[in-house]
Design a protein around this motif. Sequence first.
Motif, mmCIF file in Angstrom:
data_model
loop_
_atom_site.group_PDB
_atom_site.id
_atom_site.type_symbol
_atom_site.label_atom_id
_atom_site.label_comp_id
_atom_site.label_asym_id
_atom_site.label_seq_id
_atom_site.Cartn_x
_atom_site.Cartn_y
_atom_site.Cartn_z
ATOM 1 N N ASP A 159 0.821 -1.216 0.000
ATOM 2 C CA ASP A 159 0.000 0.000 0.000
ATOM 3 C C ASP A 159 0.859 1.272 0.000
ATOM 4 O OD1 ASP A 159 -0.725 0.655 3.446
ATOM 5 O OD2 ASP A 159 0.697 -0.802 2.659
ATOM 6 N N SER A 160 2.152 1.140 0.242
ATOM 7 C CA SER A 160 3.039 2.317 0.250
ATOM 8 C C SER A 160 3.617 2.579 -1.143
ATOM 9 C CB SER A 160 4.175 2.086 1.248
ATOM 10 O OG SER A 160 5.285 2.912 0.948
ATOM 11 N N SER A 161 3.400 3.780 -1.650
ATOM 12 C CA SER A 161 3.903 4.100 -2.995
ATOM 13 C C SER A 161 5.428 4.095 -3.026
ATOM 14 C CB SER A 161 3.364 5.450 -3.463
ATOM 15 O OG SER A 161 3.782 6.465 -2.572
ATOM 16 N N VAL A 162 6.040 4.514 -1.930
ATOM 17 C CA VAL A 162 7.505 4.514 -1.851
ATOM 18 C C VAL A 162 8.021 3.075 -1.958
ATOM 19 C CG1 VAL A 162 9.490 4.962 -0.339
ATOM 20 C CG2 VAL A 162 7.636 6.612 -0.461
ATOM 21 N N ASP A 163 7.426 2.187 -1.167
ATOM 22 C CA ASP A 163 7.877 0.790 -1.167
ATOM 23 C C ASP A 163 7.605 0.090 -2.488
ATOM 24 O OD1 ASP A 163 7.206 0.129 2.378
ATOM 25 O OD2 ASP A 163 8.814 1.185 1.355
ATOM 26 N N VAL A 209 -3.855 7.195 14.708
ATOM 27 C CA VAL A 209 -2.575 7.912 14.790
ATOM 28 C C VAL A 209 -1.439 6.915 14.599
ATOM 29 C CG1 VAL A 209 -1.024 9.241 16.279
ATOM 30 C CG2 VAL A 209 -3.462 9.751 16.287
ATOM 31 N N ASP A 210 -1.534 5.800 15.319
ATOM 32 C CA ASP A 210 -0.484 4.786 15.234
ATOM 33 C C ASP A 210 -0.329 4.251 13.813
ATOM 34 O OD1 ASP A 210 0.178 1.522 15.655
ATOM 35 O OD2 ASP A 210 1.402 2.947 16.786
ATOM 36 N N ALA A 211 -1.459 4.031 13.144
ATOM 37 C CA ALA A 211 -1.408 3.518 11.775
ATOM 38 C C ALA A 211 -0.645 4.475 10.855
ATOM 39 C CB ALA A 211 -2.819 3.271 11.246
ATOM 40 N N TYR A 212 -0.920 5.778 10.984
ATOM 41 C CA TYR A 212 -0.227 6.759 10.154
ATOM 42 C C TYR A 212 1.255 6.874 10.499
ATOM 43 C CZ TYR A 212 -4.378 8.598 7.851
ATOM 44 O OH TYR A 212 -5.505 8.745 7.076
ATOM 45 N N VAL A 213 1.559 6.844 11.812
ATOM 46 C CA VAL A 213 2.967 6.943 12.221
ATOM 47 C C VAL A 213 3.725 5.721 11.711
ATOM 48 C CG1 VAL A 213 4.579 7.096 14.154
ATOM 49 C CG2 VAL A 213 2.410 8.298 14.264
ATOM 50 N N HIS A 214 3.063 4.563 11.775
ATOM 51 C CA HIS A 214 3.680 3.327 11.283
ATOM 52 C C HIS A 214 4.019 3.442 9.800
ATOM 53 C CE1 HIS A 214 4.388 -1.021 11.038
ATOM 54 N NE2 HIS A 214 3.715 -0.977 9.910
ATOM 55 N N GLN A 215 3.079 3.986 9.040
ATOM 56 C CA GLN A 215 3.296 4.169 7.608
ATOM 57 C C GLN A 215 4.450 5.122 7.335
ATOM 58 O OE1 GLN A 215 -0.851 5.043 5.956
ATOM 59 N NE2 GLN A 215 0.359 4.708 4.130
ATOM 60 N N LEU A 216 4.453 6.225 8.084
ATOM 61 C CA LEU A 216 5.493 7.238 7.893
ATOM 62 C C LEU A 216 6.854 6.672 8.277
ATOM 63 C CD1 LEU A 216 6.171 10.086 7.079
ATOM 64 C CD2 LEU A 216 5.439 10.889 9.309
ATOM 65 N N LYS A 217 6.864 5.903 9.333
ATOM 66 C CA LYS A 217 8.110 5.261 9.768
ATOM 67 C C LYS A 217 8.606 4.322 8.672
ATOM 68 C CE LYS A 217 9.535 1.749 12.996
ATOM 69 N NZ LYS A 217 8.743 0.559 13.119
ATOM 70 N N GLY A 218 7.676 3.580 8.084
ATOM 71 C CA GLY A 218 8.019 2.640 7.011
ATOM 72 C C GLY A 218 8.607 3.330 5.792
ATOM 73 N N SER A 219 7.941 4.388 5.347
ATOM 74 C CA SER A 219 8.457 5.021 4.131
ATOM 75 C C SER A 219 9.750 5.777 4.402
ATOM 76 C CB SER A 219 7.410 5.902 3.456
ATOM 77 O OG SER A 219 6.939 6.859 4.345
ATOM 78 N N SER A 220 9.903 6.351 5.587
ATOM 79 C CA SER A 220 11.170 7.038 5.869
ATOM 80 C C SER A 220 12.297 6.024 5.955
ATOM 81 C CB SER A 220 11.085 7.909 7.124
ATOM 82 O OG SER A 220 10.694 7.160 8.233
ATOM 83 N N SER A 221 12.001 4.846 6.465
ATOM 84 C CA SER A 221 13.002 3.787 6.513
ATOM 85 C C SER A 221 13.388 3.336 5.099
ATOM 86 C CB SER A 221 12.445 2.626 7.337
ATOM 87 O OG SER A 221 13.183 1.474 7.115
ATOM 88 N N SER A 222 12.405 3.225 4.231
ATOM 89 C CA SER A 222 12.662 2.776 2.856
ATOM 90 C C SER A 222 13.463 3.765 2.043
ATOM 91 C CB SER A 222 11.350 2.513 2.126
ATOM 92 O OG SER A 222 10.662 1.457 2.745
ATOM 93 N N VAL A 223 13.356 5.040 2.362
ATOM 94 C CA VAL A 223 14.071 6.055 1.582
ATOM 95 C C VAL A 223 15.421 6.401 2.230
ATOM 96 C CG1 VAL A 223 13.314 8.285 2.533
ATOM 97 C CG2 VAL A 223 13.467 7.997 0.083
ATOM 98 N N GLY A 224 15.607 5.954 3.484
ATOM 99 C CA GLY A 224 16.866 6.231 4.180
ATOM 100 C C GLY A 224 16.834 7.534 4.970
ATOM 101 N N ALA A 225 15.619 8.013 5.266
ATOM 102 C CA ALA A 225 15.460 9.269 6.011
ATOM 103 C C ALA A 225 15.593 8.982 7.506
ATOM 104 C CB ALA A 225 14.095 9.890 5.702
ATOM 105 N N GLN A 226 16.838 8.882 7.948
ATOM 106 C CA GLN A 226 17.127 8.404 9.296
ATOM 107 C C GLN A 226 16.506 9.224 10.422
ATOM 108 O OE1 GLN A 226 21.021 6.464 10.789
ATOM 109 N NE2 GLN A 226 21.268 8.650 11.129
ATOM 110 N N ASN A 227 16.707 10.538 10.422
ATOM 111 C CA ASN A 227 16.188 11.362 11.521
ATOM 112 C C ASN A 227 14.667 11.343 11.590
ATOM 113 O OD1 ASN A 227 18.658 12.008 12.486
ATOM 114 N ND2 ASN A 227 18.701 14.101 11.717
ATOM 115 N N VAL A 228 14.036 11.301 10.428
ATOM 116 C CA VAL A 228 12.573 11.244 10.407
ATOM 117 C C VAL A 228 12.119 9.912 11.007
ATOM 118 C CG1 VAL A 228 10.496 11.235 8.951
ATOM 119 C CG2 VAL A 228 12.404 12.756 8.397
#
Lengths: 137, 149
Positions: free
Chosen positions: A26-30, B74-93
Amino acid sequence: MSSPRGPKACGGGAADRQIHVLAVDDSSVDRAVIARLLRSSKYRVTTVDSGKKALELLGLEPNVNMIITDYWMPEMTGYELLKIVKESSALREIPVVIMSSENVPNRINRCLEEGAEDFLLKPVRPSDVARLCNRMR
Amino acid sequence: MSLMALRERLNVLVNSMFLEGLLDQQFRQLQMLQDASSPGFVAEVITLFCEDSERMLTELTKLLDQAVVDYQKVDAYVHQLKGSSSSVGAQNVKLACIQFKQFCEENNKEGCLSALNMVKHQYYSLRSKFDTMLQLEQRIQAYDSEQQN
């Protein structure tokens, strides 16, 4: 481990029998990252953003060589998708790989018991994709 | 500015982002996946990440503005944001998101609000550098295609 294809022979294959991987996230980035990882190994890749869309696609094209799916998705999880695939006579031979950002042993075991081929921790690396090449249908 | 100077500037920028902890090795992985067959890959991922993140930060702000906070959402959104920042290498985020998840699990509204501010701060710092990065990339690509003509 003996296999007809060594690591060097792995890859998407010639255009007429190119290996087709369905990636579900579901993540566009992933989706962008997994697609690039798979395409750099010359696989043909289709990405969808939900289990529901994955099943729709599989209904039209059951000859997919592998499904790689995120675990946590709204509406239908990767686990639920895995179960549906393994319970379907048309689809059950397709290897399913689960991806997750969380290392939860229970979750990993449940997926493997349900018939998942492998479980990858995100962020997925090229070495993870290389490891999958022997598991394609 | 010459092509070489542009490339140098981009390298200096990216290296400083690594040193400051804005980026981690995952970003290097993405850079290595970019090649002649997919010259815009890194730019594509950065763009998707920014679009996604801003959408989620807006939703999180709305959710935490409610009198009664729905911590599951809130948790669901934070989880998603954590996931995409991890995938892009955005460490501080990513690290700020991990903190945020903690407060969420504790149903701590004050903690969540301060964590959200931290995530925003980290995200916008990164975003402004990503913007510069993309501009430099574009100028470099323009040079390359000019050279080929």
